[in-house]
Design an enzyme around this catalytic site. Structure first.
Site, PDB file in Angstrom:
ATOM      1  N   CYS A 183       0.819  -1.213   0.000  1.00 31.86           N
ATOM      2  CA  CYS A 183       0.000   0.000   0.000  1.00 31.86           C
ATOM      3  C   CYS A 183       0.858   1.271   0.000  1.00 31.86           C
ATOM      4  CB  CYS A 183      -0.870   0.030   1.235  1.00 31.86           C
ATOM      5  SG  CYS A 183      -1.801  -1.472   1.495  1.00 31.86           S
ATOM      6  N   ARG A 217       5.001  -0.290  -6.078  1.00 32.07           N
ATOM      7  CA  ARG A 217       4.982  -1.132  -4.882  1.00 32.07           C
ATOM      8  C   ARG A 217       3.961  -2.261  -5.007  1.00 32.07           C
ATOM      9  NH1 ARG A 217       5.346   1.717   0.347  1.00 32.07           N
ATOM     10  NH2 ARG A 217       7.142   3.040   0.202  1.00 32.07           N
ATOM     11  N   TRP A 274      -3.190  -2.793  -1.412  1.00 33.89           N
ATOM     12  CA  TRP A 274      -2.877  -4.189  -1.751  1.00 33.89           C
ATOM     13  C   TRP A 274      -3.648  -5.011  -0.730  1.00 33.89           C
ATOM     14  CZ3 TRP A 274      -0.454  -8.640   0.178  1.00 33.89           C
ATOM     15  CH2 TRP A 274       0.012  -9.543  -0.790  1.00 33.89           C
ATOM     16  N   ASN A 288      -1.798   2.216   5.955  1.00 37.75           N
ATOM     17  CA  ASN A 288      -0.900   1.108   5.579  1.00 37.75           C
ATOM     18  C   ASN A 288      -0.642   0.313   6.840  1.00 37.75           C
ATOM     19  OD1 ASN A 288      -0.643   2.216   3.103  1.00 37.75           O
ATOM     20  ND2 ASN A 288       1.563   2.617   3.236  1.00 37.75           N
ATOM     21  N   GLY A 289      -0.589  -1.012   6.700  1.00 40.09           N
ATOM     22  CA  GLY A 289      -0.306  -1.841   7.872  1.00 40.09           C
ATOM     23  C   GLY A 289      -1.439  -2.807   8.129  1.00 40.09           C
ATOM     24  N   GLU A 334      18.670 -17.500  -7.477  1.00 38.67           N
ATOM     25  CA  GLU A 334      18.170 -16.171  -7.832  1.00 38.67           C
ATOM     26  C   GLU A 334      17.669 -16.138  -9.288  1.00 38.67           C
ATOM     27  OE1 GLU A 334      17.085 -13.675  -6.497  1.00 38.67           O
ATOM     28  OE2 GLU A 334      17.266 -12.030  -7.919  1.00 38.67           O
ATOM     29  N   LYS A 374      13.895 -15.091 -10.458  1.00 34.56           N
ATOM     30  CA  LYS A 374      13.626 -14.033 -11.449  1.00 34.56           C
ATOM     31  C   LYS A 374      12.709 -14.559 -12.544  1.00 34.56           C
ATOM     32  CE  LYS A 374      14.431 -11.268  -9.861  1.00 34.56           C
ATOM     33  NZ  LYS A 374      15.032 -10.776  -8.668  1.00 34.56           N
ATOM     34  N   GLU A 377       9.086 -15.169 -11.317  1.00 36.83           N
ATOM     35  CA  GLU A 377       8.260 -14.019 -10.948  1.00 36.83           C
ATOM     36  C   GLU A 377       7.855 -13.147 -12.123  1.00 36.83           C
ATOM     37  OE1 GLU A 377       9.954 -11.110  -8.165  1.00 36.83           O
ATOM     38  OE2 GLU A 377      11.937 -11.678  -8.845  1.00 36.83           O
ATOM     39  N   HIS A 422      19.105 -37.222  -6.905  1.00 32.72           N
ATOM     40  CA  HIS A 422      18.454 -37.629  -5.656  1.00 32.72           C
ATOM     41  C   HIS A 422      16.965 -37.313  -5.679  1.00 32.72           C
ATOM     42  CE1 HIS A 422      22.300 -38.651  -3.907  1.00 32.72           C
ATOM     43  NE2 HIS A 422      22.771 -37.530  -4.436  1.00 32.72           N
ATOM     44  N   LYS A 465       6.339  -4.545  -4.512  1.00 28.84           N
ATOM     45  CA  LYS A 465       7.761  -4.223  -4.397  1.00 28.84           C
ATOM     46  C   LYS A 465       8.223  -4.280  -2.957  1.00 28.84           C
ATOM     47  CE  LYS A 465      11.761  -2.888  -5.885  1.00 28.84           C
ATOM     48  NZ  LYS A 465      12.542  -3.964  -6.538  1.00 28.84           N
TER      49      LYS A 465
HETATM   50  C1  F6R Z   1      12.313 -10.536  -5.973  1.00 34.10           C
HETATM   51  C2  F6R Z   1      12.171  -9.533  -4.940  1.00 34.10           C
HETATM   52  C3  F6R Z   1      11.774  -9.975  -3.579  1.00 34.10           C
HETATM   53  C4  F6R Z   1      12.497  -9.133  -2.524  1.00 34.10           C
HETATM   54  C5  F6R Z   1      11.954  -9.475  -1.125  1.00 34.10           C
HETATM   55  C6  F6R Z   1      12.713  -8.746  -0.039  1.00 34.10           C
HETATM   56  O1  F6R Z   1      12.713  -9.973  -7.174  1.00 34.10           O
HETATM   57  O2  F6R Z   1      12.338  -8.369  -5.175  1.00 34.10           O
HETATM   58  O3  F6R Z   1      12.005 -11.329  -3.384  1.00 34.10           O
HETATM   59  O4  F6R Z   1      13.852  -9.387  -2.606  1.00 34.10           O
HETATM   60  O5  F6R Z   1      10.599  -9.143  -1.064  1.00 34.10           O
HETATM   61  O6  F6R Z   1      12.601  -7.373  -0.195  1.00 34.10           O
HETATM   62  P1  F6R Z   1      13.616  -6.382   0.502  1.00 34.10           P
HETATM   63  O7  F6R Z   1      14.961  -6.632  -0.070  1.00 34.10           O
HETATM   64  O8  F6R Z   1      13.091  -5.026   0.184  1.00 34.10           O
HETATM   65  O9  F6R Z   1      13.576  -6.701   1.966  1.00 34.10           O
END
Ligand code: F6R
Length: 590
Positions: free
Chosen positions: A2, A27, A73, A99-100, A467, A471, A474, A490, A585
């Site tokens: 949010c 976000r 959100w 927010n929260g 990683e 990527k 997502e 395994h 985000k």
């Molecule tokens: C994936 C991604 C998320 C963040 C995770 C932690 O591309 O961006 O997996 O890495 O939500 O976020 P931060 O680093 O802001 O704590």
């Protein structure tokens, strides 16, 4: 998640509120709304969907004196027009955005219902609106009402609050981010500095459990019934630039900022002869018996390299997913140091861990991209990544910065100057991948129809594979997993079908032959194998190579390859690259 935008003053509130929400929409959200006060009356518009939809239903108003706006959100209640913020109290004395999460909202709602309050939404936020109204009618003082509500609400909140009969804009805050911006034409508030950047040159960090109000020319900050002094912060334009220039997507721009971001890290923490980290930080790492990393998602995958770097220093070290550790904390080490890694500095699970660590009086270092964020402020020591605002939901340049920061800290602890030479070579290797991105685009075209994909590697490559798979899943919605090469036999090998893409990462001479054997085993079971090796390990049948760097940094180069691959697969599939479905985000709820 949010986002909040608000303010009081003499500005074009329509463009400030809607423009501000647009800067926060990275976000992630599912509905949007705004309320403004004009001629003493509050006007409210909200809708499920995009900020553009809100723009369409909002009249072209002028002369408003204050306003609040929000992107939601959904957590409590489905995304709908009714559940969108701003919410109002039963007698419309209070309008607010929040927010929260109100953890005790059920109990509070039951009590309010008993007192005659009716609810029109499924949200926890409406509880705050009705509580504020109830207390305001009882106590006849907005500050006293807010102060009382803060004691009643369990959970997190950042709220911008309009009382329908008062000319000030009020706020209250616990755990969720909120900044006050001071400008020449008014005073403002928002979840981060970006929406206020054009109007303000000075910001105030709102303290935990504090509240207050703003008008066009004044502000008041309160805590426990007493006025408190502001904690001013400066935000540099480079930290808040919200512009994708000529790039079609923020993600592409941010991948390609990788080399610049690493150079900036060196500029900030290396003076040409030695590292310039606060000596207390280096001491803290050296003295710790156990270095415990905590993080989520991409930042967690970066921390796994940190664990290996600490092992190189001869330290005990491990990393935990913050959302697990928050519920199952482990304080068995005698003299632990916690390193918390977070791009946003606002990840709720990590904030919960940090609170536990601080409550136990233990040292913690925050590695974050966001100056003034909750994790930054509450850390014993904070290290900024200087990567600039990362807008695309998928983390890219921040991962590169996090791993580089960990490598630099390790070099500083072991006093090895060659660490810097290795990092300079890393920059060149990333630049080389950028220059050859079209080759990756061609590879990506072969994978667009895949249902599943696998990344495999050994050693540091197995960490890069984690990683890369995150990527791909997502932003391309292809089910992607990663495995250490030796683990395939395994179990996971059962998943291989004819045509399943498997991307093998081969950067380390120690395990290159073993990994190539693993890949052959998969090829003979029908997998489409793509080998991504290095210049010195290149075989002419390989599909791509990256320039040689030290194996401990090769993971970053391989991840840049993975970032591009994911980007191009998503591009070919016509998906919303910068804002993939269901993701936010900044994950500000646990
Ligand atoms: C994936 C991604 C998320 C963040 C995770 C932690 O591309 O961006 O997996 O890495 O939500 O976020 P931060 O680093 O802001 O704590």
């Amino acid at each position: 998640m949010c986002g909040i935008v608000g303010g009081a003053g003499k500005v074009d509130f329509r463009s400030y509120l809607i423009g501000g929400l647009k800067t926060l929409d990275y976000r992630g959200y599912d509905s949007a709304g705004l309320a403004y006060r004009k001629d003493g009356k509050v006007n409210l518009f909200k809708t499920v969907g995009k900020v553009e939809d809100l723009d369409n239903i909002t009249p072209k108003f002028t002369d408003a004196t204050m306003g609040i706006a929000h992107t939601r959100w959904a957590t409590h209640g489905e995304p709908s027009d009714t559940n969108a913020h701003p919410h109002f109290s039963m007698h419309r004395k209070v309008y607010l955005v929040h927010n929260g999460v109100v953890e005790n909202f059920r109990a509070l709602r039951t009590k309010l219902k008993f007192n005659g309050y009716e609810f029109v939404t499924q949200t926890d936020t409406e509880v705050i609106a009705n509580l504020l109204e109830e207390q305001y009618l009882l106590l006849k003082d907005p500050f006293k009402a807010i102060e009382k509500v803060i004691t009643m609400v369990e959970g997190s909140f950042a709220c911008a609050i309009m009382f329908s009969d008062l000319p000030e804009l009020y706020f209250m805050k616990r755990q969720s981010p909120l900044l006050i911006g001071l400008g020449k034409d008014g005073n403002f508030m928002a979840s981060d500095a970006v929406p206020m950047m054009k109007l303000c040159d000075k910001f105030i960090e709102v303290e935990e459990d504090s509240y207050g109000c703003i008008t066009q020319n004044t502000y008041v900050l309160m805590k426990n019934g007493q006025e408190i002094q502001p904690n001013f912060v400066v935000r540099k334009a480079e930290e808040c630039t919200f512009d994708k220039g000529d790039y079609p997507h923020f993600m592409l721009k941010e991948i390609e900022e990788g080399p610049k971001v690493i150079k900036r890290l060196l500029d900030n923490y290396y003076d040409g002869t030695s590292f310039t980290f606060d000596p207390k930080i280096i001491e803290c790492i050296k003295e710790a018996d156990d270095v415990v990393f905590l993080a989520c998602g991409t930042s967690y995958y970066a921390s796994l390299l940190g664990v290996e770097f600490m092992h190189y220093l001869g330290k005990r070290s491990e990393s935990y997913i913050a959302s697990e550790w928050a519920y199952y904390p482990n304080l068995t080490a005698k003299n632990p140091l916690f390193i918390l890694i977070s791009q946003s500095g606002e990840t709720a699970d990590l904030i919960a861990c940090q609170k536990y660590i601080n409550d136990n009086g233990l040292p913690n270092i925050a590695i974050t991209n966001t100056r003034g964020s909750t994790i930054y402020r509450n850390a014993t020591f904070a290290l900024l990544l200087y990567a600039g605002l990362e807008v695309a939901v998928a983390a890219t340049k921040s991962y590169n910065a996090q791993v580089t920061m960990l490598a630099m800290l390790t070099s500083a602890c072991s006093s090895t100057e060659h660490g810097v030479r290795n990092i300079r070579k890393l920059i060149e290797a990333i630049e080389d991948v950028i220059n050859r991105k079209d080759e990756i685009h061609e590879l990506a075209k072969k994978m667009t129809q895949a249902k599943d994909a696998f990344f495999v590697g050994r050693g540091y490559d197995s960490l890069a594979a984690l990683e890369c798979a995150l990527k791909l899943k997502e932003i391309s919605y292809i089910h992607a997993e990663s495995y250490a090469g030796g683990e395939l036999k395994h179990g996971p090998i059962a998943l291989i079908e004819k045509g399943t893409p498997v991307i093998g990462l081969v950067s380390d001479s120690i395990s290159a032959a073993a990994l190539r054997n693993n890949l052959e085993e998969l090829r003979s079971r029908g997998a489409d194998i793509y080998v991504i090796s290095t210049e010195s390990l290149f075989d002419k049948k390989d599909d791509f190579y990256t320039k040689d760097v030290k194996p401990y940094l090769a993971a970053v180069v391989k991840v840049v390859f993975g970032q591009y691959l994911s980007y191009y697969v998503s591009l070919e599939k016509g998906l919303p690259i910068d804002k993939p479905r269901n993701l936010a985000k900044s994950v500000t709820v646990q």
